[in-house]
Design a protein around this motif. Structure first.
Motif, mmCIF file in Angstrom:
data_model
loop_
_atom_site.group_PDB
_atom_site.id
_atom_site.type_symbol
_atom_site.label_atom_id
_atom_site.label_comp_id
_atom_site.label_asym_id
_atom_site.label_seq_id
_atom_site.Cartn_x
_atom_site.Cartn_y
_atom_site.Cartn_z
ATOM 1 N N PRO A 1 3.652 11.100 -7.049
ATOM 2 C CA PRO A 1 4.117 12.017 -8.097
ATOM 3 C C PRO A 1 3.261 13.262 -8.268
ATOM 4 O O PRO A 1 3.755 14.266 -8.809
ATOM 5 C CB PRO A 1 4.059 11.145 -9.367
ATOM 6 C CG PRO A 1 4.255 9.748 -8.866
ATOM 7 C CD PRO A 1 3.547 9.708 -7.554
ATOM 8 N N PHE A 2 2.013 13.238 -7.810
ATOM 9 C CA PHE A 2 1.187 14.435 -7.933
ATOM 10 C C PHE A 2 1.728 15.578 -7.072
ATOM 11 O O PHE A 2 1.469 16.743 -7.362
ATOM 12 C CB PHE A 2 -0.261 14.119 -7.552
ATOM 13 C CG PHE A 2 -1.029 13.446 -8.646
ATOM 14 C CD1 PHE A 2 -1.786 14.186 -9.542
ATOM 15 C CD2 PHE A 2 -0.975 12.077 -8.806
ATOM 16 C CE1 PHE A 2 -2.488 13.575 -10.565
ATOM 17 C CE2 PHE A 2 -1.670 11.438 -9.827
ATOM 18 C CZ PHE A 2 -2.425 12.188 -10.710
ATOM 19 N N ALA B 1 0.831 -1.205 0.000
ATOM 20 C CA ALA B 1 0.000 0.000 0.000
ATOM 21 C C ALA B 1 0.866 1.254 0.000
ATOM 22 O O ALA B 1 0.586 2.219 -0.724
ATOM 23 C CB ALA B 1 -0.931 -0.002 1.213
ATOM 24 N N LEU B 2 1.942 1.241 0.798
ATOM 25 C CA LEU B 2 2.840 2.397 0.838
ATOM 26 C C LEU B 2 3.525 2.608 -0.509
ATOM 27 O O LEU B 2 3.618 3.741 -1.009
ATOM 28 C CB LEU B 2 3.895 2.208 1.931
ATOM 29 C CG LEU B 2 3.382 2.033 3.365
ATOM 30 C CD1 LEU B 2 4.547 1.811 4.322
ATOM 31 C CD2 LEU B 2 2.566 3.237 3.804
ATOM 32 N N SER B 3 3.980 1.521 -1.125
ATOM 33 C CA SER B 3 4.663 1.625 -2.423
ATOM 34 C C SER B 3 3.704 2.086 -3.512
ATOM 35 O O SER B 3 4.087 2.882 -4.385
ATOM 36 C CB SER B 3 5.274 0.277 -2.806
ATOM 37 O OG SER B 3 6.179 -0.165 -1.828
ATOM 38 N N SER B 4 2.478 1.583 -3.465
ATOM 39 C CA SER B 4 1.494 1.986 -4.475
ATOM 40 C C SER B 4 1.184 3.469 -4.377
ATOM 41 O O SER B 4 1.087 4.168 -5.393
ATOM 42 C CB SER B 4 0.206 1.166 -4.307
ATOM 43 O OG SER B 4 0.465 -0.212 -4.477
ATOM 44 N N PHE B 5 1.034 3.962 -3.152
ATOM 45 C CA PHE B 5 0.787 5.400 -2.992
ATOM 46 C C PHE B 5 1.979 6.214 -3.474
ATOM 47 O O PHE B 5 1.814 7.237 -4.148
ATOM 48 C CB PHE B 5 0.498 5.719 -1.527
ATOM 49 C CG PHE B 5 0.106 7.148 -1.285
ATOM 50 C CD1 PHE B 5 -1.225 7.535 -1.328
ATOM 51 C CD2 PHE B 5 1.065 8.115 -1.023
ATOM 52 C CE1 PHE B 5 -1.593 8.858 -1.108
ATOM 53 C CE2 PHE B 5 0.713 9.432 -0.807
ATOM 54 C CZ PHE B 5 -0.618 9.806 -0.854
ATOM 55 N N ALA B 6 3.187 5.759 -3.122
ATOM 56 C CA ALA B 6 4.390 6.481 -3.547
ATOM 57 C C ALA B 6 4.510 6.525 -5.065
ATOM 58 O O ALA B 6 5.042 7.495 -5.616
ATOM 59 C CB ALA B 6 5.630 5.828 -2.939
ATOM 60 N N SER B 7 3.995 5.508 -5.757
ATOM 61 C CA SER B 7 4.133 5.429 -7.214
ATOM 62 C C SER B 7 2.990 6.097 -7.962
ATOM 63 O O SER B 7 3.208 6.676 -9.037
ATOM 64 C CB SER B 7 4.219 3.961 -7.650
ATOM 65 O OG SER B 7 5.279 3.308 -6.995
ATOM 66 N N PHE C 1 11.962 17.093 -2.148
ATOM 67 C CA PHE C 1 11.044 16.669 -1.089
ATOM 68 C C PHE C 1 9.591 17.015 -1.411
ATOM 69 O O PHE C 1 8.742 16.934 -0.519
ATOM 70 C CB PHE C 1 11.448 17.307 0.250
ATOM 71 C CG PHE C 1 12.650 16.677 0.885
ATOM 72 C CD1 PHE C 1 12.507 15.662 1.809
ATOM 73 C CD2 PHE C 1 13.926 17.080 0.534
ATOM 74 C CE1 PHE C 1 13.618 15.071 2.393
ATOM 75 C CE2 PHE C 1 15.039 16.500 1.105
ATOM 76 C CZ PHE C 1 14.891 15.494 2.036
ATOM 77 N N ASP C 2 9.294 17.408 -2.650
ATOM 78 C CA ASP C 2 7.918 17.779 -2.974
ATOM 79 C C ASP C 2 6.966 16.593 -2.846
ATOM 80 O O ASP C 2 5.817 16.757 -2.418
ATOM 81 C CB ASP C 2 7.845 18.394 -4.383
ATOM 82 C CG ASP C 2 8.610 17.573 -5.413
ATOM 83 O OD1 ASP C 2 9.040 16.451 -5.083
ATOM 84 O OD2 ASP C 2 8.788 18.068 -6.544
#
Length: 458
Positions: free
Chosen positions: A362-363, A352-358, A394-395
């Motif tokens: 990026p938004f 779940a963390l990786s999916s959100f990060a990917s 860090f955006d």
């Protein structure tokens, strides 16, 4: 040009210009007339018209790439030169990241605070660069004052929450903790009054622009860094894995976009980069979680030891960090031939963390890109050659920090008995006795107290 000098009500001959150009010219003239009437009616000052009429520009910072790299890469094209500069500086930043992890949680908190201050400085500097010619009074002074006030509030809350015993032991800290929110409000109110007193008649609109600019910056930067520190207290793994997933996605999206993307600039913002970064980050998150979940140093909550007056990360790992057997779906079982697989439950959460990060992370970068395009700048600063400013790196992290904090509160964190006991010890003796009798009656009613007494006697 003759048509623009005609009165608005005058009829334009059809044979003067082609039909489509007639319509366009009349439309432009009407827009110009309407804007002039509004400016005259509202009495907009010259300085405000200047701001509203065009997009402000920020001075472009010079290229500060180290001379050694410039000489070593002088024979390469700009595309490959940028690739090597970004790659070398990325490895340097990753090495520094590992080093501060080795130094422990206290150093990590200090680094988060330093990054927060630098990001705030970069955004505020853009606003000052755009509007400094208008000589707005106290703009930078008030901006840094509000940063101080907000940090005092958030870090004061953190100290009261996680260092409760230490705060209660020291009389000055106990008084500050008791009246912390009132002091914070008084400090903010002082800054608010200073802003009102600094208002200048011909710059009202600009000053309120910058007042909003400062508060939005505080919301984006300070609030998110406060959440990062809260995530760190839950265990260093909740700090390291999300940040590493964002870094991995950023690197792999750039690599896939550079080598496989169809953009002539080799930009990472391509479909190839997005898809490649997604799958790479999922695999990376699962592997990193498996490695880190086996060490107490990473999985135990960061707690303050009152005896040694230092942080400690030692505990009995929860079920979240203990290997368990999981049955594979029939489709995967037919492909792999495995019936079960041993995983840490945290590895499932890492997906779940990786999916959100990917996907969503990026938004944050897209938002920052839109902000920079609005002011016609490439980077927030030139702090890191090839990468731009600290805010450019860090955006996406700030958006990720909020998600991790919400995720922990929604799916992971339960009641904390230690904090409940700390709050009980701060009560008066009569209040403690009342809670004791109430709890005893509740346990007796549930039939638990006799069993507990028998177990204690045995």
């Amino acid at each position: 040009s003759q048509m623009c000098h005609m009165s608005v009500g005058q009829k334009v001959p059809r044979d003067y210009l082609p039909r489509y150009f007639i319509f366009f010219s009349v439309f432009v003239c009407l827009q110009g007339s309407d804007n002039e009437l509004k400016a005259e009616k509202e009495g907009v000052s010259d300085s405000e018209s200047k701001v509203d009429s065009g997009v402000p520009e920020v001075p472009v910072p010079p290229d500060d790439t180290p001379e050694v790299l410039n000489k070593a890469l002088s024979g390469l094209s700009s595309r490959w030169k940028n690739w090597w500069v970004r790659g070398i500086l990325t490895l340097a930043m990753i090495s520094f990241f590992f080093f501060i992890i080795y130094l422990g949680p206290m150093v990590l908190m200090m680094i988060v605070l330093c990054v927060q201050i630098k990001c705030f400085q970069e955004i505020i500097t853009i606003g000052y660069s755009v509007y400094h010619s208008y000589d707005l009074p106290w703009f930078r002074t008030l901006s840094w004052y509000f940063l101080l006030c907000v940090n005092y509030f958030f870090y004061g809350e953190t100290v009261t929450d996680y260092f409760f015993t230490l705060v209660q032991r020291e009389e000055p800290l106990r008084i500050l903790s008791k009246y912390h929110r009132f002091i914070s409000f008084a400090l903010y109110l002082t800054g608010f009054c200073m802003f009102v007193l600094s208002l200048v008649k011909k710059h009202y609109r600009l000053q309120f622009y910058m007042f909003g600019w400062t508060h939005v910056t505080l919301l984006i930067v300070v609030t998110q860094s406060h959440l990062i520190i809260h995530n760190l207290f839950e265990g260093m793994i909740w700090f390291i894995v999300p940040i590493s997933c964002v870094i991995c996605n950023d690197i792999m999206a750039y690599m896939f976009g550079f080598f496989f993307g169809k953009s002539p600039k080799g930009c990472c913002k391509t479909w190839e980069g997005f898809i490649g970064g997604f799958f790479s980050t999922i695999v990376f998150g699962i592997m990193l979680s498996y490695v880190m979940a086996g060490y107490r140093y990473f999985v135990c909550p960061v707690e303050f030891n009152n005896d040694s007056n230092s942080f400690q990360v030692d505990c009995e790992p929860s079920e979240l960090f203990q290997l368990q057997d999981y049955f594979l779906p029939s489709m995967l079982e037919s492909v792999t031939g495995w019936t079960t697989v041993r995983l840490y439950p945290f590895q499932i959460h890492s997906i779940a963390l990786s999916s959100f990060a990917s996907i969503v992370g990026p938004f944050g970068g897209f938002f920052a890109s839109g902000f920079k395009r609005a002011f016609k700048i490439k980077d927030f600063a030139n702090t890191i050659p090839g990468h731009g400013g600290i805010m450019d790196r860090f955006d996406c992290q700030y958006l990720m920090a909020t998600f991790v904090n919400v995720y922990i509160a929604s799916f992971i964190r339960g009641p904390n008995p230690t904090k409940v006991i700390q709050q009980l010890l701060a009560l008066r003796p009569d209040q403690q006795l009342y809670i004791f009798n109430s709890l005893k009656a509740h346990l007796t009613e549930k039939g638990l107290l006799p069993a507990l007494e028998e177990a204690a006697a045995a």
